[in-house]
Enzyme design. Structure first.
Site, short mmCIF file in Angstrom:
data_model
loop_
_atom_site.label_atom_id
_atom_site.label_comp_id
_atom_site.label_asym_id
_atom_site.label_seq_id
_atom_site.Cartn_x
_atom_site.Cartn_y
_atom_site.Cartn_z
N LYS A 105 0.84 -1.22 0.00
CA LYS A 105 0.00 0.00 0.00
C LYS A 105 0.86 1.26 0.00
O LYS A 105 0.63 2.18 -0.77
CB LYS A 105 -0.93 0.05 1.23
CG LYS A 105 -2.02 -0.98 1.23
CD LYS A 105 -3.04 -0.73 2.33
CE LYS A 105 -2.46 -0.78 3.74
NZ LYS A 105 -1.96 -2.12 4.14
N ARG A 122 -1.39 -8.66 12.97
CA ARG A 122 -1.88 -7.61 12.06
C ARG A 122 -2.79 -8.20 10.99
O ARG A 122 -3.77 -7.58 10.60
CB ARG A 122 -0.69 -6.88 11.43
CG ARG A 122 0.01 -5.96 12.43
CD ARG A 122 1.40 -5.56 11.99
NE ARG A 122 1.40 -4.72 10.81
CZ ARG A 122 2.46 -4.54 10.02
NH1 ARG A 122 3.60 -5.16 10.28
NH2 ARG A 122 2.39 -3.75 9.00
P1 AMP Z 1 0.56 0.90 8.72
O1 AMP Z 1 1.76 1.75 8.55
O2 AMP Z 1 -0.62 1.38 7.92
O3 AMP Z 1 0.83 -0.58 8.49
O4 AMP Z 1 0.12 1.04 10.26
C1 AMP Z 1 0.96 0.62 11.31
C2 AMP Z 1 0.19 0.56 12.62
O5 AMP Z 1 -0.31 1.87 12.94
C3 AMP Z 1 -1.04 -0.33 12.62
O6 AMP Z 1 -0.73 -1.70 12.82
C4 AMP Z 1 -1.82 0.29 13.78
O7 AMP Z 1 -1.26 -0.07 15.02
C5 AMP Z 1 -1.57 1.78 13.57
N1 AMP Z 1 -2.59 2.36 12.66
C6 AMP Z 1 -2.37 2.89 11.41
N2 AMP Z 1 -3.51 3.33 10.88
C7 AMP Z 1 -4.49 3.07 11.78
C8 AMP Z 1 -5.90 3.27 11.81
N3 AMP Z 1 -6.55 3.80 10.76
N4 AMP Z 1 -6.58 2.89 12.93
C9 AMP Z 1 -5.93 2.36 13.98
N5 AMP Z 1 -4.63 2.10 14.02
C10 AMP Z 1 -3.90 2.46 12.93
#
Ligand code: AMP
Length: 221
Positions: free
Chosen positions: A13, A172
């Site tokens: 993504k 995750r």
């Molecule tokens: P990502 O970089 O999108 O993989 O996000 C890393 C981590 O950030 C996730 O595993 C969550 O712990 C937190 N996180 C990111 N976006 C969200 C969201 N929209 N709602 C809740 N937690 C989030």
């Protein structure tokens, strides 16, 4: 355009969002990046988010929704944005619908990146990210940097995200299936979802994504 990017961890993504945002000249808004920036800066928000992120769990909705709305309200996002990692559950999707409604805006498309589960674990466990720019992504096997630990693009230090370990990836993925996947049906109800395969070269996936977005736009015109 206003686009939401959905897909399991490791679907690419962040990588795709960076290319698409550039092609479409809209800001790339990643809630994960916003949280990581808060952690680096040592803010209260960062402190609240860190333990949950390291465990692969979601940060509470109130905090996340407020942070995303603040970012979407910035002047550079007036003409559109590409959301990466938000919304991540149905409550957040409903909050986004309400916010867009109140702003007199709507989403143009939800791009759903599909990738098999065993591929996800391989991709994430070997992933290395640049400290300067999270869209500079490498892999210890599939996409090695020329010099170990150094970003080819900007010379920044490469590191493994604290939540990119195999155990955390499994959590995750479970969070993705139970909490995030239902937003695909939510948006299917609004006729917004375009599903594409996230397998293959980065450029091939970007090409597929651009085509899917053009078709969505043509259908809505
Ligand atoms: P990502 O970089 O999108 O993989 O996000 C890393 C981590 O950030 C996730 O595993 C969550 O712990 C937190 N996180 C990111 N976006 C969200 C969201 N929209 N709602 C809740 N937690 C989030």
């Amino acid at each position: 355009m206003r686009i939401v990017l959905v897909g399991p961890p490791g679907a690419g993504k962040g990588t795709q969002a960076a290319y698409l945002a550039k092609n479409l000249a809209i800001p790339h808004i990643s809630t994960g990046d916003l949280f990581r920036a808060n952690i680096s800066e040592g803010t209260a928000l960062g402190k609240q988010a860190k333990a949950l992120m390291d465990a692969g769990k979601l940060v509470p909705d109130e905090v996340t929704i407020g942070m995303a709305q603040d970012r979407m309200s910035q002047p550079d996002a007036e003409g559109g944005f590409l959301l990466d990692g938000f919304p991540r559950n149905v409550v957040q999707a409903q909050a986004l619908d309400e916010w867009l409604n109140a702003e007199g805006q709507k989403l143009d498309a939800v791009l759903d990146l599909e990738v098999p589960e065993d591929e996800v674990v391989k991709r994430i466990a070997g992933r290395r990210i640049c400290r300067n720019d999270s869209s500079h992504v490498f892999h210890v096997e599939y996409s090695r940097p020329k010099k170990d630990g150094v970003c080819d693009t900007c010379g920044g230090e490469l590191y493994q995200r604290g939540d990119d370990t195999e155990d955390t990836v499994r959590t995750r993925l479970e969070v993705y299936h139970t909490q995030t996947e239902p937003i695909i049906d939510h948006y299917k109800g609004q006729g917004l979802v375009a599903t594409i395969s996230a397998l293959g070269k980065v450029t091939e996936v970007t090409e597929r994504a651009m085509q899917a977005l053009q078709m969505e736009q043509a259908e809505q015109a």
